[in-house]
Design an enzyme around this catalytic site. Structure first.
Site, mmCIF file in Angstrom:
data_model
loop_
_atom_site.group_PDB
_atom_site.id
_atom_site.type_symbol
_atom_site.label_atom_id
_atom_site.label_comp_id
_atom_site.label_asym_id
_atom_site.label_seq_id
_atom_site.Cartn_x
_atom_site.Cartn_y
_atom_site.Cartn_z
ATOM 1 N N ARG A 60 0.816 -1.239 0.000
ATOM 2 C CA ARG A 60 0.000 0.000 0.000
ATOM 3 C C ARG A 60 0.840 1.275 0.000
ATOM 4 O O ARG A 60 0.388 2.327 0.442
ATOM 5 C CB ARG A 60 -0.959 0.038 1.188
ATOM 6 N N LYS A 80 2.906 11.651 -10.805
ATOM 7 C CA LYS A 80 2.031 10.787 -11.606
ATOM 8 C C LYS A 80 2.839 9.548 -11.969
ATOM 9 O O LYS A 80 3.911 9.653 -12.576
ATOM 10 C CB LYS A 80 1.647 11.497 -12.909
ATOM 11 N N GLU A 107 9.090 17.850 -24.705
ATOM 12 C CA GLU A 107 8.355 18.186 -23.473
ATOM 13 C C GLU A 107 8.752 19.587 -22.978
ATOM 14 O O GLU A 107 7.937 20.297 -22.396
ATOM 15 C CB GLU A 107 8.612 17.147 -22.366
ATOM 16 N N LYS A 124 6.618 23.447 -13.919
ATOM 17 C CA LYS A 124 5.751 22.296 -13.626
ATOM 18 C C LYS A 124 5.403 22.273 -12.135
ATOM 19 O O LYS A 124 4.255 22.004 -11.770
ATOM 20 C CB LYS A 124 6.416 20.987 -14.071
ATOM 21 N N GLU A 176 -4.853 17.122 -10.725
ATOM 22 C CA GLU A 176 -5.290 17.416 -12.100
ATOM 23 C C GLU A 176 -6.791 17.606 -12.240
ATOM 24 O O GLU A 176 -7.446 16.974 -13.067
ATOM 25 C CB GLU A 176 -4.815 16.287 -13.034
ATOM 26 N N ARG A 205 -3.587 21.661 -13.954
ATOM 27 C CA ARG A 205 -2.551 20.703 -14.363
ATOM 28 C C ARG A 205 -2.819 20.112 -15.742
ATOM 29 O O ARG A 205 -1.912 19.611 -16.408
ATOM 30 C CB ARG A 205 -2.409 19.607 -13.293
ATOM 31 N N ASN A 229 -1.026 18.719 -20.496
ATOM 32 C CA ASN A 229 -1.366 17.711 -21.501
ATOM 33 C C ASN A 229 -1.382 18.291 -22.915
ATOM 34 O O ASN A 229 -1.797 17.611 -23.863
ATOM 35 C CB ASN A 229 -2.733 17.089 -21.188
ATOM 36 N N HIS A 238 -0.676 16.253 -25.993
ATOM 37 C CA HIS A 238 -0.738 14.856 -25.572
ATOM 38 C C HIS A 238 -2.030 14.151 -25.964
ATOM 39 O O HIS A 238 -2.069 12.924 -25.989
ATOM 40 C CB HIS A 238 -0.548 14.746 -24.060
ATOM 41 N N HIS A 249 -0.856 10.928 -27.512
ATOM 42 C CA HIS A 249 -1.128 9.593 -26.960
ATOM 43 C C HIS A 249 -1.847 8.708 -27.968
ATOM 44 O O HIS A 249 -1.567 7.507 -28.062
ATOM 45 C CB HIS A 249 -1.976 9.712 -25.687
ATOM 46 N N HIS A 259 7.787 8.704 -27.083
ATOM 47 C CA HIS A 259 6.744 9.556 -26.517
ATOM 48 C C HIS A 259 6.908 11.021 -26.969
ATOM 49 O O HIS A 259 5.970 11.648 -27.458
ATOM 50 C CB HIS A 259 6.780 9.456 -24.989
#
Ligand code: NAD
Ligand code: ZN
Length: 365
Positions: free
Chosen positions: A125, A147, A189, A231, A241, A245, A249, A252, A256, A268
């Site tokens: 956990r 993330k 990026e 960032k 997000e 945030r 993206n 993206h 993606h 990527h």
């Protein structure tokens, strides 16, 4: 040339950590671990390339300081960002006796950071971990913000968690060994962060684009620090997000879908560069962005030697399925982040399919 950036997160509980950017910091890491994580068992997770380049050396240095440590790795590449690799890591961590007070070290690029971070978030956990990013992409983006996750056959990054690291150690010197393609990958990026958030930073990249090399440590350290600081400011305001945030993206949503529909054969960052240009074309066509700003963005990416033309997508149905599975989708359809100027973006824009098709060069039906 050294930068320390503190990430302050207050809710639901107070957590802060420091991101340290410093040439040679990797050599100091064993002493830092011995000092700051005294008595903890250390589990380094890396990939097959980084193991050879930096992993074995780090393991030896920890062992020579009598720190109980072990080194786990998986095959390099995006194809390893899957549930099977995470399951294998869980087994190895448990078999080697990981405890809740152990420390995981994510040593590698964005794939290692995402996979090792996800293993850290889920084993027992959640155990503490630190990020030691070794690609430009990971140093400017993925190691910051917590993330973590893996891909799913239905789309990219669909399984994951928010699990903040306890520290980030960025050594720009590790970029010497990066391939030119992986270096460019990270620059995509950087351009994303600048275009989404900070006009002056974008203009700095635009101006210096021909001088940015993986060996130009001074310029590079500044670019990394600026990207990280931007960032961090966003993550501090919107860790989970729910709004701001999402600006990160940019590029993206299409990026993606390109990655997934091309079976992750593009890197990527390469897909993000193409996504940035195609999404800014959408913004122009929807009357949000000036044509001239679209061209500046495209030309900057080109000067950084990134491909900007839309690739041939064999399976359009797979492309649109990946777009629909995007995390930014809701009942109303896929939502885009679009530019309204260089350094300014808007989130949650509903884009009619013909605009998407046109920007991707698909015939409009
Ligand atoms: N979590 C986030 O917020 C976030 C943000 C952006 C991207 N990402 C993810 O990051 C991933 C891409 O990361 P990446 O581009 O770093 O890919 P990567 O981790 O696959 O690294 C690229 C290649 O470089 C090699 N490598 C790593 N460090 C090296 C070094 N110093 N010298 C030589 N080779 C080295 C790796 O072994 C790999 O072959 C994607 O999966 C993307 O989804 C996550
Ligand atoms: Zn990205």
């Amino acid at each position: 040339m050294n930068h320390n950036i503190v990430v302050r997160l207050d809710a639901p509980v107070r957590r802060s950590y420091t991101i340290r950017i410093q040439s040679g910091i990797l050599d100091d890491l064993p002493d830092t671990i011995a000092r700051e994580w005294r008595g903890k068992d250390v589990f380094i997770i890396t990939d097959s390339n980084v193991r050879r380049l930096y992993g074995t050396r780090l393991l030896r240095a920890l062992s020579s300081r009598n720190i109980s440590s072990c080194l786990l790795d998986f095959p390099a590449g995006e194809q390893s960002k899957n549930a099977e690799v995470v399951r294998r890591l869980h087994t190895q961590l448990l078999a080697q006796g990981i405890r809740r007070d152990s420390l995981i070290v994510a040593l590698g690029g964005g794939v290692v950071g995402d996979v090792a971070g996800f293993a850290a978030a889920t084993v027992l956990r959640g155990v503490k971990y630190i990020q030691v990013p070794t690609t430009l992409l990971a140093q400017v983006d993925s190691s910051v913000g917590g993330k973590v996750g893996i891909d799913h056959p239905l789309g990219k990054n669909l399984i994951g968690a928010f699990h903040q690291p306890s520290g980030v150690y960025i050594d720009p010197r590790t970029l010497h060994s990066l391939t030119a393609a992986d270096f460019r990958n990270g620059l995509a990026e950087v351009v994303k962060i600048a275009a989404a958030l900070d006009r002056k930073f974008f203009e700095q990249i635009e101006r210096t684009s021909r001088r940015i090399t993986k060996n130009g440590l001074r310029l590079l350290s500044d670019i990394i620090a600026r990207s990280v600081a931007l960032k961090v400011a966003v993550v501090e305001k919107d860790e989970f997000e729910s709004g701001l945030r999402k600006t990160l993206n940019l590029g993206h949503t299409l990026g993606h879908a390109i990655e997934a529909s091309m079976n992750y054969t593009l890197k990527h960052g390469e897909a993000v560069a193409i996504g940035l240009v195609a999404e800014s074309r959408i913004a122009v066509n929807m009357g949000l962005l000036k044509e001239q700003d679209h061209m500046r963005l495209r030309n900057t990416l080109r000067r950084l030697k990134l491909q900007t033309t839309f690739p041939k997508i064999k399976s359009r149905s797979r492309f649109f399925a990946a777009l629909a599975a995007d995390k930014k989708s809701d009942a109303g359809g896929t939502k885009f982040v679009l530019l309204k100027g260089l350094g300014y973006s808007v989130i949650g824009v509903q884009v009619p399919t013909p605009f998407v098709a046109q920007a991707c060069g698909f015939p409009i039906v």
